[in-house]
Scaffold this motif. Sequence first.
Motif, mmCIF file in Angstrom:
data_model
loop_
_atom_site.group_PDB
_atom_site.id
_atom_site.type_symbol
_atom_site.label_atom_id
_atom_site.label_comp_id
_atom_site.label_asym_id
_atom_site.label_seq_id
_atom_site.Cartn_x
_atom_site.Cartn_y
_atom_site.Cartn_z
ATOM 1 N N VAL B 146 0.756 -1.277 0.021
ATOM 2 C CA VAL B 146 0.031 -0.079 0.016
ATOM 3 C C VAL B 146 0.973 1.384 0.076
ATOM 4 N N MET B 147 1.977 1.325 0.725
ATOM 5 C CA MET B 147 2.998 2.312 0.942
ATOM 6 C C MET B 147 3.798 2.351 -0.373
ATOM 7 N N GLU B 150 3.098 2.624 -6.252
ATOM 8 C CA GLU B 150 2.156 3.709 -6.415
ATOM 9 C C GLU B 150 0.988 3.526 -6.664
ATOM 10 N N SER B 153 -3.689 0.721 -3.896
ATOM 11 C CA SER B 153 -4.950 1.147 -3.448
ATOM 12 C C SER B 153 -5.791 1.732 -4.559
ATOM 13 N N THR B 154 -5.184 2.568 -5.313
ATOM 14 C CA THR B 154 -5.745 3.270 -6.387
ATOM 15 C C THR B 154 -6.438 2.186 -7.399
ATOM 16 N N PHE B 157 -9.420 1.086 -5.745
ATOM 17 C CA PHE B 157 -10.402 1.713 -5.777
ATOM 18 C C PHE B 157 -11.026 1.841 -7.333
ATOM 19 N N PRO B 198 -0.112 7.111 -10.246
ATOM 20 C CA PRO B 198 -1.018 8.135 -10.120
ATOM 21 C C PRO B 198 -0.415 9.361 -9.823
ATOM 22 N N ASN B 199 -0.688 10.762 -10.178
ATOM 23 C CA ASN B 199 -0.101 11.891 -9.555
ATOM 24 C C ASN B 199 -1.037 12.590 -8.658
ATOM 25 N N LEU B 200 -1.885 11.542 -8.060
ATOM 26 C CA LEU B 200 -2.807 12.224 -7.163
ATOM 27 C C LEU B 200 -2.352 12.570 -5.803
ATOM 28 N N PHE B 201 -2.813 13.780 -5.341
ATOM 29 C CA PHE B 201 -2.425 13.890 -3.688
ATOM 30 C C PHE B 201 -1.128 13.969 -3.407
ATOM 31 N N ARG B 202 -0.215 14.537 -4.413
ATOM 32 C CA ARG B 202 1.092 14.516 -4.063
ATOM 33 C C ARG B 202 1.565 16.036 -3.848
ATOM 34 N N LYS B 203 2.528 16.185 -3.187
ATOM 35 C CA LYS B 203 3.146 17.578 -2.771
ATOM 36 C C LYS B 203 3.421 18.217 -4.326
ATOM 37 N N ARG B 204 2.755 19.626 -3.987
ATOM 38 C CA ARG B 204 3.064 20.344 -5.259
ATOM 39 C C ARG B 204 4.483 21.135 -5.091
#
Lengths: 210, 210, 210
Positions: B146-147, B150, B153-154, B157, B198-204
């Motif tokens: 999960v960690m 990448e 879990s995506t 889902f 996926p490039n979701l929810f990552r630091k900008r």
Amino acid sequence: MTAEYFNFLSLIGVAFFAISGSLLGHDKDIGGFGVVVVGSVTALGGGTLRDILLNQPVFWIANPDYLYATYGAIFVTVMFIRHLPDVSNYYMLLVDAIGMAIFNVVGIEKALIEGTTMVVALTMGMTTGIFGGLIRDVICREVPLVMREELYSTACFAGGLTYATLFLLDVPYLWCIIGSLLVTVFLRLGALHFGWQPNLFRKRTPKIRD
Amino acid sequence: MTAEYFNFLSLIGVAFFAISGSLLGHDKDIGGFGVVVVGSVTALGGGTLRDILLNQPVFWIANPDYLYATYGAIFVTVMFIRHLPDVSNYYMLLVDAIGMAIFNVVGIEKALIEGTTMVVALTMGMTTGIFGGLIRDVICREVPLVMREELYSTACFAGGLTYATLFLLDVPYLWCIIGSLLVTVFLRLGALHFGWQPNLFRKRTPKIRD
Amino acid sequence: MTAEYFNFLSLIGVAFFAISGSLLGHDKDIGGFGVVVVGSVTALGGGTLRDILLNQPVFWIANPDYLYATYGAIFVTVMFIRHLPDVSNYYMLLVDAIGMAIFNVVGIEKALIEGTTMVVALTMGMTTGIFGGLIRDVICREVPLVMREELYSTACFAGGLTYATLFLLDVPYLWCIIGSLLVTVFLRLGALHFGWQPNLFRKRTPKIRD
């Protein structure tokens, strides 16, 4: 009124723990929905274990509001912090302290409502308060706060004792809650800011390691 | 017919997860029955948690066929790979992907049968799909998939969303299952072979570590 | 008489596991109530999982004596060892072996009483015997004994097989228990003192690591 307080407190506790899980997960740079997994497990873990132990319907299945609170808190947290520089670990510990204080009280109350004795109720409070954060740390491969922080489970237990004492003195319900929350958060803040440590149960003889 | 599909899918999912647990446990060179323990926990963990959460009889106690499938799959796996050179980690990830895809669908369905809303059902699918592998990784002291992965879990889902969408479009039952399985496995294969992320929810903002 | 034996054995098993958790937690120098948390989780974890799986009331909620035994054993252990120099890890392993042997038998019996088949009962015995120590090791970030010790789950399973064999031979109840306990503890002692290792399920081809 009891049920109202109870739901309200639980929702806030769930949100705080969801934030703490998202903060740690995000700090670990987990990609994609992994942050959501860590945040949800942190938010729902303690209360889920409590309900299973008490043989009650699991709270977030019985009332999906808790799921929305969890996912909402995770989403807002991630959207917010991804545009910030690294967030200090201090905020995670602060949020965790408040979540633990709330879940401790909620766990004690739910156990008492189910008719358990006070000893079982205090155990249930600590279970509810500590377990979510424990899973979070295990998944993220951090040393669990229970082990690392000197004044963690002790603060939780002190909050429980406060609740029990006020409860037995017939202090009104709301003040039992407020007293317990204040004691736990106060002790945790003291530990974070001033390095308070309980000197309980420690070795009296110096420890020799090779 | 529903129950038949359901049992059949569950048995296959259990077997796949048992194989993934045995592969990792064997790779860690656990002696004796330790491999059996890791394999069983992986195979049965997610579904057990699902049944406990839904307050249903635990599936492998109600129907010991699942135990036989688990032990059989572990035994065959171990007998087979002990005569081979080191098995690439790729096979473990592949087997895990198929197991996760199946358990995801099974978890969603079982929750829907119990009358939960779709949000709870999707959460239950991810719980069922991810939890077994998570315990496997924690016991074996690996960074949980999960960690680490990448698109893990995506992918789970996404498979759940596919199921939900097809379900709401009144697509026949079997095709909801097939669609969900294909999406999850396809995304996992893409991640394994082409490094999809996926490039979701990552630091900008760039992350500075000292 | 059955219930008496059962309670008596369970209380002793709980106390032994509580000691093993306190020993490891104390060795890790956890401050304050952290030792109590680790000790309790070790003592109550396996039996709690068993009761949840069997859909029975959790034993320490139904009968708080188990909580008193747990907290009492933790308190006495900590009070005692804090005045001693470092306690050898050997005692932890010894105490764990006895606890595991007892919980194995208790788990098998409780499952049989609930009317499960013998395969399920043996699985339940191993769950009850191994799970508490497994959580202890995960929380304390040790390599779980299941993985590290060659003859651990195998000893547990051998004890279970002994119980099953004697049970099917209609040997009196008490001797089934004693036989199973002796086999498990004997194998664990052999592993600790003489390095006995089962050579089951191991690689036949040499393993090459870069």
